[in-house]
Write an enzyme that holds these catalytic residues in place. Structure first.
Site, short mmCIF file in Angstrom:
data_model
loop_
_atom_site.label_atom_id
_atom_site.label_comp_id
_atom_site.label_asym_id
_atom_site.label_seq_id
_atom_site.Cartn_x
_atom_site.Cartn_y
_atom_site.Cartn_z
N LYS A 139 -1.35 -1.29 -4.55
CA LYS A 139 -2.42 -0.31 -4.68
C LYS A 139 -1.94 0.90 -5.46
CE LYS A 139 -5.26 -0.54 -0.90
NZ LYS A 139 -5.86 -0.02 0.35
N PHE A 199 -10.18 0.02 -0.41
CA PHE A 199 -9.86 -0.93 0.67
C PHE A 199 -10.45 -2.28 0.31
CE2 PHE A 199 -9.77 -2.94 4.79
CZ PHE A 199 -8.50 -2.58 5.22
N ASP A 257 0.88 -1.18 0.00
CA ASP A 257 0.00 0.00 0.00
C ASP A 257 0.91 1.23 0.00
OD1 ASP A 257 -2.14 1.73 0.33
OD2 ASP A 257 -2.51 1.22 2.41
N ARG A 305 -10.93 -12.74 5.90
CA ARG A 305 -9.69 -13.26 5.31
C ARG A 305 -9.94 -14.52 4.49
NH1 ARG A 305 -5.26 -10.58 7.66
NH2 ARG A 305 -5.43 -10.09 9.86
N ASP A 351 -7.82 -8.55 5.43
CA ASP A 351 -8.91 -8.41 6.40
C ASP A 351 -9.41 -6.98 6.53
OD1 ASP A 351 -6.50 -7.46 7.78
OD2 ASP A 351 -7.80 -7.36 9.54
P1 IMP Z 1 1.75 -0.49 3.85
O1 IMP Z 1 2.75 -0.53 4.97
O2 IMP Z 1 1.03 0.82 3.78
O3 IMP Z 1 2.30 -0.89 2.51
O4 IMP Z 1 0.61 -1.48 4.24
C1 IMP Z 1 0.73 -2.79 4.10
C2 IMP Z 1 -0.17 -3.52 5.07
O5 IMP Z 1 -1.39 -2.82 5.33
C3 IMP Z 1 -0.55 -4.80 4.41
O6 IMP Z 1 0.33 -5.85 4.79
C4 IMP Z 1 -1.95 -5.02 4.93
O7 IMP Z 1 -1.87 -5.71 6.16
C5 IMP Z 1 -2.51 -3.66 5.22
N1 IMP Z 1 -3.38 -3.15 4.12
C6 IMP Z 1 -3.11 -2.17 3.24
N2 IMP Z 1 -4.12 -1.97 2.38
C7 IMP Z 1 -5.07 -2.88 2.72
C8 IMP Z 1 -6.37 -3.19 2.17
O8 IMP Z 1 -6.87 -2.61 1.20
N3 IMP Z 1 -7.04 -4.19 2.79
C9 IMP Z 1 -6.55 -4.89 3.86
N4 IMP Z 1 -5.33 -4.63 4.39
C10 IMP Z 1 -4.61 -3.63 3.83
#
Ligand code: IMP
Ligand code: MG
Length: 193
Positions: free
Chosen positions: A141, A162, A113, A175, A169
């Site tokens: 994303k 999301f 993300d 999940r 989840d």
């Molecule tokens: P980042 O550190 O922002 O890249 O976020 C990564 C973590 O956030 C992932 O491993 C997921 O656990 C959670 N996450 C990010 N976007 C989503 C989503 O759309 N649905 C569910 N979990 C998400």
């Protein structure tokens, strides 16, 4: 919050929940990721490190598709979100078993993300002396990246929504859905950032 029956009905076009990736599309994407890993590692043994908890479905499917000698371990990462979908404090627990010193390590997560989780994980794992360190995510994303790195292997690029299912989840639910669906803004307690 939607109940599981409503979400499962999405595949039958009976609910407002938007299917982003069907089970068939996911199977095709995992097959593609397995082929990419085989092409890169060319028969070398690898250690797959899944990021708990979201990667469990991907890891279990991937290890049965990838034709390489594989060891499996897990690390923990959670960005506390609560009812909101905005990321919170990042917590990591990185003490993988089996040991990764001198191993070719492939870190596998459900979604990239902002990229903060993967960036922090790779930095900590690097300290443990792997022979090589690469990253694989099922989903990336669009338009959210806040770090300089890119994951080495990406299954699907998705819009900035999301999503839940196939390991992902919302408040620890959904999940086990066999497909990936976007939650409607009304299903989320706080707005997406
Ligand atoms: P980042 O550190 O922002 O890249 O976020 C990564 C973590 O956030 C992932 O491993 C997921 O656990 C959670 N996450 C990010 N976007 C989503 C989503 O759309 N649905 C569910 N979990 C998400
Ligand atoms: Mg995660």
């Amino acid at each position: 919050m939607l109940d599981i029956e409503t979400l499962c009905a999405a595949d039958r076009d009976e609910s407002p929940v938007k299917t982003v990736l069907t089970a068939d599309q996911l199977a095709e994407g995992v097959g593609r990721l397995a082929i990419e890993a085989e092409a890169y590692y060319r028969g070398r043994p690898i250690t797959i490190l899944g990021v708990l908890t979201g990667s469990v479905v991907l890891v279990s499917d991937l290890i049965r598709r990838v034709n390489l000698p594989v060891r499996i371990g897990f690390v923990e990462a959670s960005s506390y979100r609560g009812p909101s979908t905005a990321p919170g404090d990042l917590r990591l627990r990185v003490s993988p078993t089996p040991s990764i010193a001198g191993q070719h390590v492939l870190v596998v997560d459900d979604i990239f993300d902002t990229g903060h989780t993967m960036t922090a994980l790779l930095a900590q794992l690097k300290e443990l002396g792997p022979a090589s360190l690469r990253s694989m995510v099922l989903l990336r994303k669009h338009g959210r990246k806040a770090v300089s790195m890119e994951p080495d292997h990406v299954g699907f690029e998705i819009p900035n929504e999301f999503v839940v299912g196939y390991g992902l989840d919302y408040q620890d639910g959904y999940r086990n859905l066999p497909y990936v669906a976007a939650l409607e803004p009304g299903d989320i307690v706080d707005d997406n950032p």
